[in-house]
Write a protein that holds these residues in place. Structure first.
Motif, short mmCIF file in Angstrom:
data_model
loop_
_atom_site.label_atom_id
_atom_site.label_comp_id
_atom_site.label_asym_id
_atom_site.label_seq_id
_atom_site.Cartn_x
_atom_site.Cartn_y
_atom_site.Cartn_z
N ALA A 1 3.93 0.29 -2.06
CA ALA A 1 5.16 0.93 -2.48
C ALA A 1 6.18 -0.36 -3.17
O ALA A 1 6.76 0.20 -4.19
N SER A 2 5.71 -1.25 -3.23
CA SER A 2 6.40 -2.61 -3.86
C SER A 2 5.89 -2.48 -5.28
O SER A 2 6.75 -3.00 -6.46
N ILE A 3 4.67 -2.00 -5.69
CA ILE A 3 4.08 -1.83 -6.96
C ILE A 3 4.92 -1.10 -7.91
O ILE A 3 5.29 -1.56 -8.99
N VAL A 4 5.78 0.05 -7.36
CA VAL A 4 6.34 0.96 -8.24
C VAL A 4 7.55 0.16 -9.12
O VAL A 4 7.68 0.06 -10.23
N PRO A 5 8.41 -0.53 -8.30
CA PRO A 5 9.52 -1.18 -8.88
C PRO A 5 9.01 -2.57 -9.62
O PRO A 5 9.71 -2.69 -10.59
N LEU A 6 7.83 -3.08 -9.20
CA LEU A 6 7.46 -4.25 -9.97
C LEU A 6 7.11 -3.87 -11.30
O LEU A 6 7.35 -4.55 -12.33
N VAL A 7 6.36 -2.82 -11.39
CA VAL A 7 6.03 -2.21 -12.91
C VAL A 7 7.29 -1.81 -13.53
O VAL A 7 7.17 -2.34 -14.62
N ILE A 8 8.11 -1.06 -12.93
CA ILE A 8 9.20 -0.70 -13.83
C ILE A 8 10.01 -1.87 -14.30
O ILE A 8 10.64 -1.91 -15.44
N PRO B 1 -3.58 -15.00 5.93
CA PRO B 1 -4.67 -14.64 4.96
C PRO B 1 -4.51 -13.12 4.37
O PRO B 1 -4.69 -12.85 3.15
N ALA B 2 -4.20 -12.03 5.25
CA ALA B 2 -3.96 -10.87 4.65
C ALA B 2 -2.65 -10.79 3.83
O ALA B 2 -2.74 -10.04 2.81
N GLU B 3 -1.47 -11.67 4.31
CA GLU B 3 -0.45 -11.40 3.65
C GLU B 3 -0.54 -12.04 2.16
O GLU B 3 0.07 -11.62 1.20
N THR B 4 -1.34 -13.14 2.28
CA THR B 4 -1.61 -13.62 0.56
C THR B 4 -2.47 -12.68 -0.14
O THR B 4 -2.26 -12.68 -1.27
N TRP B 5 -3.50 -12.17 0.61
CA TRP B 5 -4.23 -10.97 -0.33
C TRP B 5 -3.12 -9.97 -0.76
O TRP B 5 -3.19 -9.63 -1.93
N ASP B 6 -2.35 -9.44 -0.14
CA ASP B 6 -1.42 -8.61 -0.24
C ASP B 6 -0.54 -9.04 -1.38
O ASP B 6 -0.41 -8.12 -2.48
N THR B 7 0.00 -9.97 -1.60
CA THR B 7 0.80 -10.73 -2.65
C THR B 7 -0.26 -10.86 -3.95
O THR B 7 0.40 -10.44 -4.85
N PHE B 8 -1.28 -11.16 -3.68
CA PHE B 8 -2.31 -11.19 -4.85
C PHE B 8 -2.52 -9.90 -5.62
O PHE B 8 -2.65 -9.82 -6.76
N TYR B 9 -3.04 -8.99 -4.61
CA TYR B 9 -3.42 -7.62 -4.83
C TYR B 9 -2.16 -7.09 -5.72
O TYR B 9 -2.35 -6.34 -6.76
N SER B 10 -0.89 -6.97 -4.98
CA SER B 10 0.20 -6.33 -5.87
C SER B 10 0.52 -6.95 -7.10
O SER B 10 0.97 -6.24 -8.11
N THR B 11 0.30 -8.36 -7.30
CA THR B 11 0.61 -9.24 -8.34
C THR B 11 -0.27 -8.54 -9.59
O THR B 11 0.00 -8.15 -10.79
N VAL B 12 -1.56 -8.71 -9.26
CA VAL B 12 -2.54 -8.08 -10.16
C VAL B 12 -2.60 -6.51 -10.63
O VAL B 12 -2.59 -6.25 -11.76
N VAL B 13 -2.24 -5.71 -9.69
CA VAL B 13 -2.08 -4.24 -9.70
C VAL B 13 -0.93 -4.08 -10.85
O VAL B 13 -1.09 -3.28 -11.81
N SER B 14 0.15 -4.79 -10.54
CA SER B 14 1.37 -4.42 -11.00
C SER B 14 1.25 -5.01 -12.54
O SER B 14 1.81 -4.38 -13.37
N THR B 15 0.59 -6.23 -12.62
CA THR B 15 0.51 -6.57 -14.03
C THR B 15 -0.34 -5.67 -14.92
O THR B 15 -0.08 -5.70 -15.87
N LEU B 16 -1.40 -5.38 -14.22
CA LEU B 16 -2.18 -4.20 -15.21
C LEU B 16 -1.37 -3.12 -15.48
O LEU B 16 -1.55 -2.82 -16.83
N PHE B 17 -0.85 -2.72 -14.72
CA PHE B 17 -0.07 -1.46 -15.06
C PHE B 17 1.04 -1.85 -16.18
O PHE B 17 1.17 -0.91 -16.85
N ALA B 18 1.63 -2.78 -16.03
CA ALA B 18 2.82 -3.27 -16.76
C ALA B 18 2.06 -3.45 -18.11
O ALA B 18 2.63 -3.03 -19.31
#
Length: 235
Positions: free
Chosen positions: A103-110, A21-38
């Motif tokens: 940390a993965s959000i940075v390369p995801l946004v770039i 559950p925590a890993e699933t939330w991390d995936t969802f969180y990083s996806t949403v935040v990265s998408t917003l910044f992108a």
């Protein structure tokens, strides 16, 4: 069947299951935040690619447009796995570490904002030029044309393309597990692939598929609600 439930793979699956559950939330969180910044970066860039060209509502110097297109094309051409490694120092500089979900959000946004900018460019180009010309004839400023004509008229397409970007970023985020990123990608790679645990690999992949379906369903509904043509048909 009894041998399978007594196997080491099944026991490892049971050991890792509480963290899913925590890993699933991390995936969802990083996806949403990265998408917003992108979107924050890619949306204005995509608008500039259309409005800044010759004949656009606010033409920019040719060298600026060439530079903008060159940077976007360059970043889009770099494979994501290589890009993740290249920006590790930048991740350390911004968030203080190169490992984990944040940390993965940075390369995801770039990696994603150039892709988003091209999607936005495509959406903006779909707007009927007659609508823009009508706004210009009424004395609308370039900013008013962008905010009150181009973006509202292309909103259904923008939402649909933002959904495409989100699902793409979700796939990128799964690959981030290779260099220590968190989420379901870490589970699939570290516990599944590296330890030859087919159960965990399939389970984590299935959850990623479910997340993609959820994001796609939400995006499709929002795009449909914003589409004037669909609303007129229903009315």
């Amino acid at each position: 069947m009894a041998e399978f439930f007594a196997s080491k793979d099944w026991q490892t699956f049971l050991d890792v299951l509480p963290s899913i559950p925590a890993e699933t939330w991390d995936t969802f969180y990083s996806t949403v935040v990265s998408t917003l910044f992108a979107l924050v970066i890619g949306l204005p860039l995509g608008v500039l690619l259309v409005t800044g060209e010759p004949g656009g509502v606010r033409p920019l110097p040719r060298w600026v447009m060439r530079l903008l297109n060159g940077v976007i094309n360059l970043l889009r051409s770099v494979p994501f796995l290589i890009l993740m490694i290249i920006v590790i120092p930048l991740s350390r500089l911004i968030v203080g570490t190169s490992i984990g979900t944040v940390a993965s959000i940075v390369p995801l946004v770039i990696a994603s904002f150039p892709f988003v900018s091209r999607l936005v460019e495509t959406s903006i180009r779909e707007v009927d030029s007659g609508v823009v010309e009508a706004a210009q004839s009424m004395g609308a400023t370039p900013l008013q044309i962008i905010t009150k004509v181009l973006i509202p008229e292309s909103m259904p397409s923008l939402i649909a393309n933002a959904t495409i970007a989100a699902t793409t970023i979700l796939g990128y985020g799964a690959m981030a597990g290779v260099i220590g990123g968190g989420g379901l990608g870490k589970v699939a790679i570290n516990y599944g692939y590296y330890r030859y645990n087919l159960v965990l690999e399939i389970f984590a992949t299935a959850l990623l598929v479910v997340l993609v379906q959820v994001l796609q369903s939400i995006g499709t509904r929002l795009a449909t609600r914003c589409d004037k043509r669909v609303q007129k048909t229903k009315g």
